[in-house]
Design a protein around this motif. Structure first.
Motif, mmCIF file in Angstrom:
data_model
loop_
_atom_site.group_PDB
_atom_site.id
_atom_site.type_symbol
_atom_site.label_atom_id
_atom_site.label_comp_id
_atom_site.label_asym_id
_atom_site.label_seq_id
_atom_site.Cartn_x
_atom_site.Cartn_y
_atom_site.Cartn_z
ATOM 1 N N ASP A 101 43.961 37.144 38.234
ATOM 2 C CA ASP A 101 44.445 35.777 37.446
ATOM 3 C C ASP A 101 45.524 35.237 38.793
ATOM 4 O O ASP A 101 46.197 35.724 38.995
ATOM 5 C CB ASP A 101 45.467 36.427 36.034
ATOM 6 C CG ASP A 101 45.039 34.331 35.286
ATOM 7 O OD1 ASP A 101 43.731 34.178 35.178
ATOM 8 O OD2 ASP A 101 45.765 34.441 35.167
ATOM 9 N N GLU B 150 42.554 35.449 42.882
ATOM 10 C CA GLU B 150 41.550 33.896 41.683
ATOM 11 C C GLU B 150 42.716 33.126 42.897
ATOM 12 O O GLU B 150 44.261 33.160 42.071
ATOM 13 C CB GLU B 150 41.256 33.833 40.738
ATOM 14 C CG GLU B 150 42.443 33.396 39.750
ATOM 15 C CD GLU B 150 40.819 33.611 38.335
ATOM 16 O OE1 GLU B 150 40.197 33.251 38.209
ATOM 17 O OE2 GLU B 150 41.642 33.230 37.296
ATOM 18 N N ASP C 136 40.347 36.746 34.106
ATOM 19 C CA ASP C 136 42.241 37.066 34.100
ATOM 20 C C ASP C 136 42.663 38.013 33.759
ATOM 21 O O ASP C 136 43.697 38.453 33.577
ATOM 22 C CB ASP C 136 41.592 36.094 32.981
ATOM 23 C CG ASP C 136 41.185 35.014 33.088
ATOM 24 O OD1 ASP C 136 40.819 34.442 34.299
ATOM 25 O OD2 ASP C 136 40.523 34.829 32.230
#
Ligand code: C2E
Ligand code: CA
Ligand code: CA
Ligand code: CA
Length: 277
Positions: free
Chosen positions: A200, A234, A178
């Motif tokens: 993130d 991600e 994150d």
């Protein structure tokens, strides 16, 4: 007394009671789930821009007899608060090492990333548990990545650094999950033995068309490159997002555009060259 009564009635919020009851039920179910072994791990591939497998992230799933599949977002926080994350986290680590053994047996050098909760990491015997899981499965520590968040270093920072150094010395990697969502990500990179950052999903989303996200992602990629850190993007959902990231030096991708998290069996069938093993 009358006024007090009226105030009590006025302050009474039925929604709060319903929520408290729901939490209590969840907690009871979660306790049973730990005992009954209702958890399973899904794997989501991390790949090069062309889809070549590099690693996978282990993501827990809870298969409840009545609730059905419960996503981690609905129970990890409660598990963390109640302490149930400790037995759950132990199970995840051991199961992940079993998966790594199976991948190695299938002839793969795929790495596996495992999410570690702050409370789990703060346990005095955390390192011993990781080492025991690796030993029990004869797993190469260099195949294991532990995904941590900033929350991990709240409290005793020296203890955090010492634990990370101990595990890093064995070959285990740390990935800062994150990345960019917290307030102290940059100071973490300086103080702790982190090998990788995960940009993130909130920044990856629409990065090709959202100029704000574009600036942030470019900056993160530049910082990572200058510090010699690996990067995983991600939540990559479109070819446009992938292309934008690839053009700016991102090498590893995770997201629905490439594949969804899936049962271990499916992952092995789909990504291993010798799935029969
Ligand atoms: P995370 O570590 O940030 O994991 C990534 C989440 O994004 C996963 O959700 C994954 O399924 C989802 N995802 C991946 N690609 C995409 C995409 O392209 N689009 C969208 N919309 N989502 C994508 P999941 O599996 O529901 O997990 C949620 C969170 O629960 C994780 O976030 C992690 O913080 C926590 N978690 C999952 N497994 C574990 C575990 O074993 N232990 C601990 N402590 N936490 C876990
Ligand atoms: Ca993660
Ligand atoms: Ca993440
Ligand atoms: Ca995230």
């Amino acid at each position: 007394a009358k006024d007090g009564g009226r105030n009590t009635i006025r302050d009474y919020d039925p929604a709060m009671l319903v929520e408290a009851q729901a939490r209590l039920l969840l907690l009871q179910d979660l306790r049973k789930a730990v005992d009954a072994g209702e958890f399973t791990l899904f794997l989501q591939p991390q790949t090069g821009a062309d889809g070549t497998l590099v690693a996978a992230e282990a993501l827990i799933r809870w298969q409840h007899p009545q609730r059905g599949f419960v996503a981690p977002g609905a129970f990890i926080a409660e598990a963390e608060e109640s302490g149930l994350i400790l037995p759950i986290g132990d199970w995840v680590l051991m199961e992940a090492c079993h998966v790594l053994r199976r991948l190695a047996d299938a002839g793969s050098d795929c790495h596996l990333s495992v999410n570690i909760s702050p409370r789990q990491f703060r346990q005095p015997n955390f390192c011993a548990g990781v080492i025991a899981a690796l030993r029990a499965t004869r797993t190469d520590p260099r195949r294991l990545t532990l995904e941590i968040t900033e929350g991990i270093a709240v409290g005793d920072c020296a203890d955090t650094a010492a634990k990370m150094s101990e595990l890093a010395a064995l070959g285990i990697s740390f990935s800062l999950d994150d990345f960019g969502t917290g307030f102290s990500s940059l100071s973490y990179l300086k103080r702790l033995p982190v090998r990788e950052i995960k940009i993130d999903r909130s920044f990856v989303q629409d990065v090709d068309s959202n100029s704000h996200n574009a600036v942030l992602v470019e900056t993160m990629l530049s910082i990572a490159s200058r510090l010699g850190l690996k990067v995983v993007a991600e939540g990559v959902e479109t070819a446009a997002e992938r292309d934008f990231l690839e053009d700016r030096g991102c090498a590893v991708f995770q997201g629905y555009y490439f594949d969804r998290p899936m049962p271990v069996e499916d992952f092995i069938t789909k990504y291993m060259k010798n799935p029969e093993i």
